[in-house]
Scaffold this motif. Sequence first.
Motif, mmCIF file in Angstrom:
data_model
loop_
_atom_site.group_PDB
_atom_site.id
_atom_site.type_symbol
_atom_site.label_atom_id
_atom_site.label_comp_id
_atom_site.label_asym_id
_atom_site.label_seq_id
_atom_site.Cartn_x
_atom_site.Cartn_y
_atom_site.Cartn_z
ATOM 1 N N TRP A 149 -19.096 -1.415 -1.951
ATOM 2 C CA TRP A 149 -17.780 -1.192 -2.551
ATOM 3 C C TRP A 149 -16.867 -0.536 -1.524
ATOM 4 O O TRP A 149 -17.242 0.431 -0.867
ATOM 5 C CB TRP A 149 -17.932 -0.295 -3.789
ATOM 6 C CG TRP A 149 -16.656 -0.057 -4.539
ATOM 7 C CD1 TRP A 149 -15.569 -0.885 -4.600
ATOM 8 C CD2 TRP A 149 -16.324 1.097 -5.288
ATOM 9 N NE1 TRP A 149 -14.588 -0.339 -5.367
ATOM 10 C CE2 TRP A 149 -15.015 0.884 -5.821
ATOM 11 C CE3 TRP A 149 -16.984 2.283 -5.603
ATOM 12 C CZ2 TRP A 149 -14.377 1.829 -6.610
ATOM 13 C CZ3 TRP A 149 -16.349 3.213 -6.404
ATOM 14 C CH2 TRP A 149 -15.065 2.992 -6.900
ATOM 15 N N GLN A 150 -15.674 -1.062 -1.403
ATOM 16 C CA GLN A 150 -14.713 -0.542 -0.433
ATOM 17 C C GLN A 150 -13.328 -0.461 -1.051
ATOM 18 O O GLN A 150 -12.913 -1.374 -1.778
ATOM 19 C CB GLN A 150 -14.670 -1.436 0.810
ATOM 20 C CG GLN A 150 -13.841 -0.871 1.961
ATOM 21 C CD GLN A 150 -13.884 -1.761 3.186
ATOM 22 O OE1 GLN A 150 -13.766 -2.974 3.093
ATOM 23 N NE2 GLN A 150 -14.074 -1.144 4.352
ATOM 24 N N LEU A 151 -12.620 0.635 -0.761
ATOM 25 C CA LEU A 151 -11.240 0.821 -1.208
ATOM 26 C C LEU A 151 -10.347 0.903 0.027
ATOM 27 O O LEU A 151 -10.674 1.607 0.986
ATOM 28 C CB LEU A 151 -11.100 2.102 -2.036
ATOM 29 C CG LEU A 151 -11.881 2.158 -3.346
ATOM 30 C CD1 LEU A 151 -11.822 3.574 -3.934
ATOM 31 C CD2 LEU A 151 -11.319 1.161 -4.347
ATOM 32 N N LEU A 152 -9.212 0.183 -0.015
ATOM 33 C CA LEU A 152 -8.306 0.123 1.130
ATOM 34 C C LEU A 152 -6.901 0.502 0.692
ATOM 35 O O LEU A 152 -6.478 0.167 -0.424
ATOM 36 C CB LEU A 152 -8.278 -1.287 1.720
ATOM 37 C CG LEU A 152 -9.618 -1.882 2.163
ATOM 38 C CD1 LEU A 152 -9.458 -3.361 2.482
ATOM 39 C CD2 LEU A 152 -10.160 -1.143 3.372
ATOM 40 N N ALA A 153 -6.173 1.182 1.555
ATOM 41 C CA ALA A 153 -4.780 1.540 1.281
ATOM 42 C C ALA A 153 -4.016 1.547 2.599
ATOM 43 O O ALA A 153 -4.537 1.984 3.633
ATOM 44 C CB ALA A 153 -4.685 2.910 0.614
ATOM 45 N N SER A 154 -2.797 1.045 2.560
ATOM 46 C CA SER A 154 -1.933 1.076 3.742
ATOM 47 C C SER A 154 -0.495 1.175 3.287
ATOM 48 O O SER A 154 -0.129 0.705 2.211
ATOM 49 C CB SER A 154 -2.138 -0.168 4.615
ATOM 50 O OG SER A 154 -1.767 -1.342 3.905
ATOM 51 N N GLY A 155 0.326 1.791 4.110
ATOM 52 C CA GLY A 155 1.728 1.951 3.755
ATOM 53 C C GLY A 155 2.592 2.090 4.989
ATOM 54 O O GLY A 155 2.119 2.506 6.060
ATOM 55 N N THR A 156 3.865 1.720 4.858
ATOM 56 C CA THR A 156 4.825 1.849 5.944
ATOM 57 C C THR A 156 6.132 2.406 5.399
ATOM 58 O O THR A 156 6.525 2.120 4.263
ATOM 59 C CB THR A 156 5.110 0.503 6.631
ATOM 60 O OG1 THR A 156 5.628 -0.418 5.667
ATOM 61 C CG2 THR A 156 3.846 -0.066 7.255
ATOM 62 N N LEU A 157 6.781 3.195 6.216
ATOM 63 C CA LEU A 157 8.069 3.782 5.883
ATOM 64 C C LEU A 157 8.933 3.736 7.142
ATOM 65 O O LEU A 157 8.517 4.220 8.193
ATOM 66 C CB LEU A 157 7.890 5.215 5.396
ATOM 67 C CG LEU A 157 9.109 5.994 4.907
ATOM 68 C CD1 LEU A 157 8.683 7.019 3.858
ATOM 69 C CD2 LEU A 157 9.788 6.718 6.068
ATOM 70 N N VAL A 158 10.112 3.108 7.043
ATOM 71 C CA VAL A 158 11.006 2.953 8.185
ATOM 72 C C VAL A 158 12.395 3.443 7.800
ATOM 73 O O VAL A 158 12.890 3.130 6.711
ATOM 74 C CB VAL A 158 11.082 1.485 8.647
ATOM 75 C CG1 VAL A 158 12.033 1.351 9.832
ATOM 76 C CG2 VAL A 158 9.710 0.965 9.011
ATOM 77 N N ARG A 159 13.008 4.183 8.695
ATOM 78 C CA ARG A 159 14.390 4.621 8.501
ATOM 79 C C ARG A 159 15.196 4.238 9.747
ATOM 80 O O ARG A 159 14.843 4.610 10.869
ATOM 81 C CB ARG A 159 14.458 6.138 8.278
ATOM 82 C CG ARG A 159 13.792 6.603 6.997
ATOM 83 C CD ARG A 159 14.580 6.160 5.777
ATOM 84 N NE ARG A 159 13.968 6.626 4.529
ATOM 85 C CZ ARG A 159 13.070 5.928 3.834
ATOM 86 N NH1 ARG A 159 12.668 4.735 4.289
ATOM 87 N NH2 ARG A 159 12.579 6.402 2.724
#
Length: 233
Positions: A102-112
């Motif tokens: 079992w694997q959980l993945l998360a990714s995010g990006t924030l640009v200004r």
Amino acid sequence: PPTVNERYAQGVHHGTAQYELGDASLDPERSMGLESTVRYRGSSVHIDAAVYRNLIDGFIYLQPTQPIITIRGAFPGYRYAQTEARLSGLELTTSWTPHARWQLLASGTLVRGHDRVNDGPLYDMPADRLSLSTRVMGSRTQLGSWFVGAGTQMVRRQDGVPAGTIYTLPTAGYALMQVEAGTSGLRVGPRRFDVSLSVNNALDTRYRDYLSRYRLFVNDAGRDVVLRVTMPL
């Protein structure tokens, strides 16, 4: 340096139905940036994070202008322009494997993006987005190494739009669901196959991404089903 299109375009871009105007006086862009990256590798947790800031002199961008009338009709007008810009952002990718299957993945990006001349946001900056997914994995003699997963991509409302933008641009947030399943090493007689099935935008959500060049005319892609079969020779 500026590209040929950025300097000399004068006509309809047939791929996006936009009338683009170049500027022969554009200067080369010059950028000075700083980036910091942190990586962590544990027995079950992996984390990659990066923050950056770039100062760009002569930042080249497409500025919306009044519609342009041609013998084929009216087209949204865009003119290549330059300004002094500051780009800042954050990127984060994590994975957690609480169990071997079992694997959980998360990714995010924030640009200004900030226009240092006009003291406001830049055009065409991506909205904040976060992706979450989970995958269950296993292995069986006939099935090979199999997996089943599901996830979502959530995109925040883009409220960093320059004031006085000519065209009403879609800026609403949205969320898309993806599901996937597959196996590598599936045995059919003497042959082995790799098979995967993925469904993007599984709920057939209607949305328009802020960065889409077609956002003024049509929604983005609906449900997309992709089947891949690979047979090693």
